[in-house]
Design a protein around this motif. Structure first.
Motif, PDB file in Angstrom:
ATOM      1  N   LEU A 156      47.091  34.381  44.390  1.00 56.57           N
ATOM      2  CA  LEU A 156      46.570  35.220  43.306  1.00 56.57           C
ATOM      3  C   LEU A 156      45.133  34.824  42.955  1.00 56.57           C
ATOM      4  N   VAL A 157      44.891  33.508  42.865  1.00 59.01           N
ATOM      5  CA  VAL A 157      43.537  33.011  42.560  1.00 59.01           C
ATOM      6  C   VAL A 157      42.575  33.423  43.665  1.00 59.01           C
ATOM      7  N   GLN A 158      43.042  33.365  44.932  1.00 56.74           N
ATOM      8  CA  GLN A 158      42.193  33.780  46.053  1.00 56.74           C
ATOM      9  C   GLN A 158      41.830  35.260  45.949  1.00 56.74           C
ATOM     10  N   GLU A 159      42.803  36.076  45.558  1.00 52.07           N
ATOM     11  CA  GLU A 159      42.553  37.510  45.406  1.00 52.07           C
ATOM     12  C   GLU A 159      41.533  37.780  44.293  1.00 52.07           C
ATOM     13  N   VAL A 160      41.648  37.020  43.203  1.00 54.79           N
ATOM     14  CA  VAL A 160      40.695  37.178  42.091  1.00 54.79           C
ATOM     15  C   VAL A 160      39.293  36.795  42.549  1.00 54.79           C
TER      16      VAL A 160
END
Length: 338
Positions: A32-36
């Motif tokens: 999720l952090v990577q997507e953000v």
């Protein structure tokens, strides 16, 4: 805002956090952090600009209506009303608090209560009519998709459409068959006298008749101001179009490019209709579920789907409430008393 409104606002924020937390239970937080971090913030800015235009164009509608009624009703006060409406719609069941809140805001500007009610009523009629027109077009484009994906949502969509259509039909009947509609309404509410106290029934009957009389008088003005109503309809269509485009730009921001613009916009129109059926303020729960189910075919990564839903909700729901709280702190300008 009174204490009760603040409590509901805090409660809705907590419910929102709870829904987001529940949605994240199957998501890898590292992904999720990577997507953000890989979000295209340019497209996110466009999505954010769309919600600003949605609110701004509603302010334009207010200004058009007020131009011939109070020429000194400022742009500041016109643009102040939509965020206030969003805030109180967001903390009341079935979005019932927006109209009274706008009325209070206009009274604070020194606008006569009858005149303010007239403007808000005409704005409501046009908004409902444009929603129905958009929905009919979207129904022809996207209904088969909902029918295939989830039959239960298709039922909700049809039910939502029938409710909005019934409102428009009722208003048109008042406009063109005033006496018949008034008699029919009084006949239909008569059975309620069995279940409620006589004094309360008479008070309700008087209030409903006053509302019908008021709308009929306003409808006469609407018929005579057809050019102005035409401009308002065009602006309202543009307003809704910017709102309906928001999920498309969110998906572009997530790197999802092979999507059908018309289908995405049409599905968002249908989600808008579904949300209106949920009694919980802001359609909490139902809005997130509808979005996740309908856009799952476009977003194959569960992490991206949850992130898209969170971003969509932040822009279309929570931003409006924050903007509304800021609008409440802005001191309105006073119009000259006529």
């Amino acid at each position: 805002m009174n204490r009760r409104n603040w409590l509901v606002l805090i409660l809705m924020m907590l419910i929102g956090v709870g829904i987001i937390g529940y949605s994240l239970r199957t998501v890898n937080l590292r992904l999720l952090v990577q997507e953000v971090n890989t979000l295209n913030w340019g497209w996110m800015l466009v999505a954010f600009l769309c919600i600003c235009l949605y609110l701004g164009l509603e302010g334009v509608v207010v200004k058009i209506f007020m131009k011939d009624r109070h020429r000194d009703f400022t742009w500041k006060d016109s643009l102040r009303l939509p965020p206030i409406e969003q805030l109180f719609n967001g903390i009341t069941p079935f979005s019932t608090g927006g109209q009274p809140a706008q009325l209070v805001a206009m009274l604070q500007s020194g606008v006569d209560g009858g005149r303010a009610s007239s403007v808000l009523l005409m704005k409501f009629v046009v908004f409902q009519a444009m929603i129905v027109i958009n929905f009919i077009i979207s129904l022809m484009i996207g209904f088969h998709y909902i029918e295939e994906k989830l039959h239960a949502l298709a039922i909700l969509v049809v039910l939502g459409f029938l409710i909005h259509l019934a409102v428009i039909v009722g208003l048109l009947m008042v406009m063109y068959w005033y006496r018949f509609t008034k008699k029919a309404m009084n006949l239909l509410i008569r059975p309620l006298a069995i279940f409620i106290k006589p004094a309360r029934y008479e008070k309700m009957k008087m209030r409903l008749n006053e509302m019908v009389d008021s709308f009929y008088q306003e409808s006469l003005k609407m018929k005579s101001e057809y050019r102005m109503m035409g401009r308002v309809c065009i602006v309202t269509l543009l307003q809704l179009f910017f709102y309906y485009m928001i999920p498309y730009f969110i998906m572009l921001a997530l790197g999802i490019h092979h999507i059908n613009f018309v289908m995405v916009v049409s599905l968002h129109v249908l989600i808008f209709m579904i949300i209106s059926l949920f009694p919980i303020p802001g359609g909490a729960g139902g809005a997130e579920y509808s979005f996740s189910v309908l856009f799952a075919s476009f977003v194959h990564s569960n992490t991206k789907l949850v992130l898209a839903m969170i971003l969509w909700r932040l822009i279309t729901y929570y931003f409006g409430m924050v903007a509304g709280m800021i609008a409440l702190m802005i001191k309105p300008d006073k119009v000259e008393t006529e």
